[in-house]
Design a protein around this motif. Structure first.
Motif, PDB file in Angstrom:
ATOM      1  N   HIS A  35       0.021  15.410   3.423  1.00  0.00           N
ATOM      2  CA  HIS A  35       1.174  15.822   4.090  1.00  0.00           C
ATOM      3  C   HIS A  35       2.408  15.374   3.656  1.00  0.00           C
ATOM      4  N   VAL A  36       2.340  14.416   2.740  1.00  0.00           N
ATOM      5  CA  VAL A  36       3.503  13.732   1.967  1.00  0.00           C
ATOM      6  C   VAL A  36       4.393  14.931   1.491  1.00  0.00           C
ATOM      7  N   ARG A  37       5.692  14.681   1.430  1.00  0.00           N
ATOM      8  CA  ARG A  37       6.830  15.625   0.973  1.00  0.00           C
ATOM      9  C   ARG A  37       8.217  14.993   0.593  1.00  0.00           C
ATOM     10  N   GLY A  38       8.934  15.571  -0.324  1.00  0.00           N
ATOM     11  CA  GLY A  38      10.165  14.837  -0.508  1.00  0.00           C
ATOM     12  C   GLY A  38      10.409  14.340  -2.041  1.00  0.00           C
ATOM     13  N   PRO A  39      11.321  13.808  -2.162  1.00  0.00           N
ATOM     14  CA  PRO A  39      11.403  13.585  -3.692  1.00  0.00           C
ATOM     15  C   PRO A  39      10.664  12.746  -4.286  1.00  0.00           C
ATOM     16  N   GLN A  40       9.793  11.972  -3.502  1.00  0.00           N
ATOM     17  CA  GLN A  40       8.918  10.938  -4.149  1.00  0.00           C
ATOM     18  C   GLN A  40       7.415  11.629  -3.974  1.00  0.00           C
ATOM     19  N   PHE A  41       7.331  13.033  -3.844  1.00  0.00           N
ATOM     20  CA  PHE A  41       6.035  13.560  -3.399  1.00  0.00           C
ATOM     21  C   PHE A  41       5.106  13.302  -4.467  1.00  0.00           C
ATOM     22  N   HIS A  42       5.195  13.292  -5.733  1.00  0.00           N
ATOM     23  CA  HIS A  42       4.382  13.256  -6.762  1.00  0.00           C
ATOM     24  C   HIS A  42       3.778  11.992  -6.849  1.00  0.00           C
ATOM     25  N   ASP A  43       4.616  10.914  -6.954  1.00  0.00           N
ATOM     26  CA  ASP A  43       4.180   9.647  -7.049  1.00  0.00           C
ATOM     27  C   ASP A  43       3.489   9.127  -5.669  1.00  0.00           C
ATOM     28  N   LEU A  44       3.880   9.555  -4.557  1.00  0.00           N
ATOM     29  CA  LEU A  44       3.311   8.938  -3.246  1.00  0.00           C
ATOM     30  C   LEU A  44       1.842   9.907  -3.066  1.00  0.00           C
ATOM     31  N   HIS A  45       1.946  11.065  -3.430  1.00  0.00           N
ATOM     32  CA  HIS A  45       0.739  11.962  -3.282  1.00  0.00           C
ATOM     33  C   HIS A  45      -0.356  11.354  -4.207  1.00  0.00           C
ATOM     34  N   LEU A  46      -0.137  10.787  -5.297  1.00  0.00           N
ATOM     35  CA  LEU A  46      -1.394  10.046  -6.169  1.00  0.00           C
ATOM     36  C   LEU A  46      -1.342   8.826  -5.671  1.00  0.00           C
ATOM     37  N   LEU A  47      -0.435   7.886  -5.099  1.00  0.00           N
ATOM     38  CA  LEU A  47      -0.720   6.678  -4.765  1.00  0.00           C
ATOM     39  C   LEU A  47      -1.808   6.576  -3.408  1.00  0.00           C
ATOM     40  N   PHE A  48      -1.263   7.493  -2.518  1.00  0.00           N
ATOM     41  CA  PHE A  48      -2.021   7.676  -1.181  1.00  0.00           C
ATOM     42  C   PHE A  48      -3.498   7.976  -1.542  1.00  0.00           C
ATOM     43  N   ASP A  49      -3.539   8.921  -2.409  1.00  0.00           N
ATOM     44  CA  ASP A  49      -5.033   9.240  -2.995  1.00  0.00           C
ATOM     45  C   ASP A  49      -5.721   8.208  -3.570  1.00  0.00           C
ATOM     46  N   ALA A  50      -5.105   7.326  -4.432  1.00  0.00           N
ATOM     47  CA  ALA A  50      -5.975   6.285  -5.263  1.00  0.00           C
ATOM     48  C   ALA A  50      -5.988   5.284  -4.121  1.00  0.00           C
ATOM     49  N   GLN A  51      -5.073   5.126  -3.194  1.00  0.00           N
ATOM     50  CA  GLN A  51      -5.515   4.002  -2.055  1.00  0.00           C
ATOM     51  C   GLN A  51      -6.728   4.601  -1.130  1.00  0.00           C
ATOM     52  N   ALA A  52      -6.562   5.802  -0.737  1.00  0.00           N
ATOM     53  CA  ALA A  52      -7.718   6.245   0.015  1.00  0.00           C
ATOM     54  C   ALA A  52      -9.040   6.252  -0.526  1.00  0.00           C
ATOM     55  N   THR A  53      -9.181   6.539  -1.783  1.00  0.00           N
ATOM     56  CA  THR A  53     -10.316   6.466  -2.483  1.00  0.00           C
ATOM     57  C   THR A  53     -10.817   4.811  -2.649  1.00  0.00           C
ATOM     58  N   GLU A  54      -9.825   3.986  -2.797  1.00  0.00           N
ATOM     59  CA  GLU A  54     -10.217   2.596  -2.944  1.00  0.00           C
ATOM     60  C   GLU A  54     -10.838   2.190  -1.383  1.00  0.00           C
ATOM     61  N   ILE A  55     -10.255   2.845  -0.363  1.00  0.00           N
ATOM     62  CA  ILE A  55     -10.458   2.219   0.986  1.00  0.00           C
ATOM     63  C   ILE A  55     -11.988   2.900   1.319  1.00  0.00           C
ATOM     64  N   PHE A  56     -12.139   4.017   0.852  1.00  0.00           N
ATOM     65  CA  PHE A  56     -13.549   4.770   1.223  1.00  0.00           C
ATOM     66  C   PHE A  56     -14.613   4.126   0.735  1.00  0.00           C
ATOM     67  N   ALA A  57     -14.398   3.745  -0.534  1.00  0.00           N
ATOM     68  CA  ALA A  57     -15.376   2.927  -1.350  1.00  0.00           C
ATOM     69  C   ALA A  57     -15.976   1.635  -0.517  1.00  0.00           C
ATOM     70  N   LEU A  58     -15.227   1.188   0.397  1.00  0.00           N
ATOM     71  CA  LEU A  58     -15.664  -0.083   1.175  1.00  0.00           C
ATOM     72  C   LEU A  58     -16.478   0.181   2.254  1.00  0.00           C
ATOM     73  N   THR A  59     -16.484   1.627   2.833  1.00  0.00           N
ATOM     74  CA  THR A  59     -17.088   1.857   3.807  1.00  0.00           C
ATOM     75  C   THR A  59     -18.712   1.496   3.668  1.00  0.00           C
ATOM     76  N   ASP A  60     -19.333   1.943   2.696  1.00  0.00           N
ATOM     77  CA  ASP A  60     -20.650   1.703   2.636  1.00  0.00           C
ATOM     78  C   ASP A  60     -21.086   0.502   2.384  1.00  0.00           C
ATOM     79  N   VAL A  61     -20.087  -0.450   1.713  1.00  0.00           N
ATOM     80  CA  VAL A  61     -20.595  -1.853   1.520  1.00  0.00           C
ATOM     81  C   VAL A  61     -20.642  -2.710   2.704  1.00  0.00           C
ATOM     82  N   ILE A  62     -19.518  -2.491   3.371  1.00  0.00           N
ATOM     83  CA  ILE A  62     -19.375  -2.712   4.776  1.00  0.00           C
ATOM     84  C   ILE A  62     -20.589  -2.524   5.848  1.00  0.00           C
ATOM     85  N   ALA A  63     -20.878  -1.386   5.889  1.00  0.00           N
ATOM     86  CA  ALA A  63     -22.014  -0.980   6.663  1.00  0.00           C
ATOM     87  C   ALA A  63     -23.411  -1.487   6.203  1.00  0.00           C
ATOM     88  N   GLU A  64     -23.666  -1.503   4.786  1.00  0.00           N
ATOM     89  CA  GLU A  64     -24.791  -2.212   4.450  1.00  0.00           C
ATOM     90  C   GLU A  64     -24.723  -3.595   4.697  1.00  0.00           C
TER      91      GLU A  64
END
Length: 152
Positions: A35-64
């Motif tokens: 949902h990000v929008r505005g002048p920094q859309f491209h950079d924030l869109h990519l940053l949020f996606d990279a951070q989400a991917t990193e965060i999601f990778a922790l879920t299985d490790v924590i559960a295990e």
């Protein structure tokens, strides 16, 4: 129950809280990616996606970690919602800097949760959890740093 059993149960409980926060932080970060929008859309869109991917990778490790300690993990959206400390954000019209600020605050709080869980791992004598949390903390501190620098 012995003191060691109590320490282990407290660690399992803390790890499940951490798992709930990790899943909630993933969903919020991904939501902001969408949902990000505005002048920094491209950079924030990519940053949020990279951070989400990193965060999601922790879920299985924590559960295990929970399962390796003999515990049961969270089992549903309801169990995640009941345990998370990450506040919901359903406003799809939030401006980009408000998203960055909110994720900065959430990641900073997440670091505090990690440090509290690390302390419980030490009390339980769980060297594996104690050690791996350092990596998770470094990742969360880096996420918070990147977000903080955008706000500067």
């Amino acid at each position: 129950m012995t003191s060691k059993d109590n320490s282990k149960a407290a660690l399992i409980d803390s790890l499940n809280g951490l798992l709930a926060d990790t899943l909630a932080l993933y969903v919020k970060t991904k939501n902001f990616h969408w949902h990000v929008r505005g002048p920094q859309f491209h950079d924030l869109h990519l940053l949020f996606d990279a951070q989400a991917t990193e965060i999601f990778a922790l879920t299985d490790v924590i559960a295990e970690r929970v399962r390796k300690l003999g515990g049961k993990t969270l089992t549903s959206i309801g169990s995640i919602a009941a345990r998370t400390t990450i506040k919901n954000q359903d406003d799809t019209g939030l401006d980009a800097m408000a998203m960055v600020r909110e994720l900065f605050e959430d990641n900073t709080a997440y670091v505090a949760t990690l440090k509290a869980t690390k302390e419980l791992a030490g009390e339980a004598g769980d060297n594996a959890t104690d050690g791996i949390i350092d990596d998770w903390t470094d990742q969360a501190e880096e996420r918070a740093w990147f977000l903080r620098e955008i706000l500067a």
